[in-house]
Design an enzyme around this catalytic site. Structure first.
Site, PDB file in Angstrom:
ATOM      1  N   HIS A  98       0.891  -1.119   0.008  1.00 19.02           N
ATOM      2  CA  HIS A  98      -0.064  -0.013   0.110  1.00 19.02           C
ATOM      3  C   HIS A  98       0.892   1.231  -0.023  1.00 19.02           C
ATOM      4  O   HIS A  98       1.925   1.477   0.212  1.00 19.02           O
ATOM      5  CB  HIS A  98      -1.134  -0.009   1.195  1.00 19.02           C
ATOM      6  CG  HIS A  98      -0.257   0.011   2.362  1.00 19.02           C
ATOM      7  ND1 HIS A  98      -0.038   1.429   3.145  1.00 19.02           N
ATOM      8  CD2 HIS A  98      -0.009  -0.645   3.429  1.00 19.02           C
ATOM      9  CE1 HIS A  98       0.690   0.947   4.448  1.00 19.02           C
ATOM     10  NE2 HIS A  98       0.536  -0.423   4.764  1.00 19.02           N
ATOM     11  N   CYS A 103       2.219  -5.254   7.079  1.00 21.25           N
ATOM     12  CA  CYS A 103       1.794  -4.818   5.573  1.00 21.25           C
ATOM     13  C   CYS A 103       3.234  -4.013   5.026  1.00 21.25           C
ATOM     14  O   CYS A 103       4.077  -3.533   5.764  1.00 21.25           O
ATOM     15  CB  CYS A 103       0.694  -3.923   5.544  1.00 21.25           C
ATOM     16  SG  CYS A 103      -0.800  -4.650   5.902  1.00 21.25           S
TER      17      CYS A 103
END
Length: 548
Positions: free
Chosen positions: A439, A458
């Site tokens: 992301h 992440c």
């Protein structure tokens, strides 16, 4: 059929072939060999079929080739002792003696062939089962694909290097590690490099100090010979004790500072040319420790040697880099931020299937428990300050004033889309059991840090919008990225073709010259692998396509 790769004295074929010892020793050798091969694996039978159905190791020259091949595995970071070349050589003397029985000759021949095939399979796909080392390992080891035709011919010709090359993993990653291993073993053989003493103050460019001469020798040992350019003929790898005769050997000049910055870059340190505690610690890691790291990464490379090449996106977690290999052969790279120790990003293989534009962010359980809830309990205004709303499992909004934050139960927190959202404006999604993804981030300044293990699992990608445009084009997806982002609306958009993705963990790599780069072992994964490689061979089962 499953082929068991077990310790050389106890593999899957040993029991069945040992039972054949009762066969009439007066039988013809070929007949006795055929009888033994009926109980052997299809791969072993095919190897003999390629040899005309005849014994392979019935002369000393062939046995010498086999012994040389097994000993040469050391260059790939494997331990030749695991394959017992000395034992084979002794048994060959007995088996090839004119007085030896035909059963003894055949038994030795089959054992030698099994040893060869086991060794080459482990060279290609790894000596260990990664799941025995890392229970959380998720990437299957591909079946071995030995070129038995080429290997049989190379053995018949006494060509050890060709036989090894036919089994060895392809690609620059493995080749670079192998070159680096050769160089660092040479350095260790010379006694290693000098250690820099601890100092009260850092050693900086422009300083004149006795430690500078040690620093020059240390860098020259790994191949940075320009730091010795004042009198390089007096400092060669084969003569490490010959002192540099330049009058400037104690001056920290620009050439030396440039070499230090290159060293720092290869070790993910601040590239300032200053020998502070972190750089000194990296310089003082003994050569033998670096050798073990190289061996561990060679084994990882063997586990992954059957991975897909061509179009793919790879993230090196330890190196904190992303590489996108485009279908046209171009390569796009970027820095990434990965999970911090204790919240490690996983090693896995998947496919990027869709994008989330202008995402909201639902706080993951670990972050909720360890980070957000304590802040909310201290100050309920934390929610408004971070654009967060409380929701139930069905996504319905809740009144935060009505929630017992000491025991919130199934309450979740969701951060609205916007410039402060920790996911930024783009998320690349892929199926996995860890709820991780690639992301964007509003905190782009963090990409400039040399070490970026900062997230909760992440992976934040520098320049993720540029990467996404490439993925859209290469997957032939009709997505107006700019237009959809401009709306500010949260939306999921599927790619027309999934993009292959792999998250790997590499703590070392080598370049074309044999110079190595070493990354911090942020998840402490090297010690278990190094210990396993030092232990005895263990049972391992793989599927060989030739056995089907």
């Amino acid at each position: 059929m499953l082929v068991a790769l077990l310790p050389i004295t106890a593999n899957a074929e040993t029991a069945s072939e040992a039972d054949a010892d009762a066969v009439d020793e007066s039988a013809a050798p070929a007949s006795l060999l055929d009888e033994r091969l009926e109980a052997a694996s299809p791969r072993l039978a095919r190897f003999y079929a390629l040899h005309g159905g005849l014994p392979v190791w019935q002369d000393r020259a062939a046995v010498t080739t086999l012994v040389e091949l097994l000993e040469a595995l050391e260059g790939d970071g494997l331990d030749p002792a695991d394959y017992r070349p000395e034992r084979l050589a002794r048994e060959a003397e007995a088996a090839l003696d004119p007085a030896a029985s035909e059963a003894a000759r055949v038994r030795f021949d089959l054992d030698a062939s099994r040893t060869l095939l086991d060794a080459l399979t482990q060279l290609q796909r790894g000596r260990l089962d990664p799941r025995d080392v890392y229970p959380d390992w998720e990437i299957p080891v591909a079946p071995p694909r030995l070129d038995l035709v080429g290997i049989e011919r190379a053995i018949a010709d006494g060509d050890v290097e060709t036989a090894l090359a036919l089994a060895r993993p392809e690609g620059e990653e493995y080749a670079g590690l192998k070159r680096a291993l050769t160089r660092y073993r040479h350095i260790a053989g010379l006694g290693g490099w000098p250690m820099l003493p601890a100092r009260q103050a850092p050693l900086r460019p422009g300083h004149v100090d006795e430690d500078v001469a040690l620093l020059r020798r240390r860098l020259a040992m790994i191949g940075e010979l320009e730091v010795m350019a004042a009198d390089v003929t007096h400092y060669l790898p084969n003569h490490p004790d010959i002192a540099l005769e330049s009058p400037g050997q104690h001056r920290y000049d620009d050439t030396l500072a440039a070499a230090v910055r290159r060293f720092q870059r290869r070790h993910m340190l601040a590239e300032d040319g200053v020998i502070g505690p972190n750089t000194r610690a990296a310089l003082n890691v003994p050569a033998r420790v670096r050798i073990e790291a190289l061996r561990a990464n060679l084994e990882r490379a063997r586990w992954l040697s059957g991975e897909r090449s061509g179009w793919r996106l790879e993230v090196d977690l330890a190196g904190q880099r992303l590489d996108y290999h485009r279908p046209n052969g171009e390569r796009w790279g970027a820095r990434v931020i990965v999970g911090q120790p204790g919240r490690a990003s996983p090693v896995l293989r998947s496919e990027i299937t869709y994008l989330t534009l202008n995402p909201t962010w639902t706080v993951p359980p670990t972050i909720m428990r360890e980070d957000v809830l304590p802040a909310v309990r201290r100050d309920l205004d934390y929610l408004a300050e971070h654009d967060m709303e409380a929701i139930d499992p069905q996504g319905r909004r809740l009144d935060p004033e009505a929630i017992d934050w000491q025991r919130p139960g199934a309450v979740m927190l969701r951060q609205r889309a916007g410039p402060r959202n920790p996911l930024g404006r783009l998320v690349l999604r892929f199926p996995n059991d860890h709820l991780v993804y690639l992301h964007d981030t509003p905190a782009r300044g963090l990409f400039h840090r040399p070490q970026r293990a900062l997230s909760s699992g992440c992976i934040r990608v520098e320049g993720v919008a540029d990467l996404t445009r490439l993925l859209i084009a290469d997957s032939r997806s009709a997505i107006d990225l700019g237009g959809l982002l401009a709306t500010g609306e949260t939306r999921n958009v599927s790619l027309a073709r999934p993009v292959p993705l792999a998250l790997h963990y590499r703590t070392a790599q080598g370049d074309a010259s044999g110079l190595a780069s070493f990354r911090p072992d942020i998840y402490d994964r090297d010690p278990a692998l190094i210990a396993a490689l030092a232990g005895p061979p263990t049972a391992r089962r793989v599927v060989d396509p030739s056995d089907r």
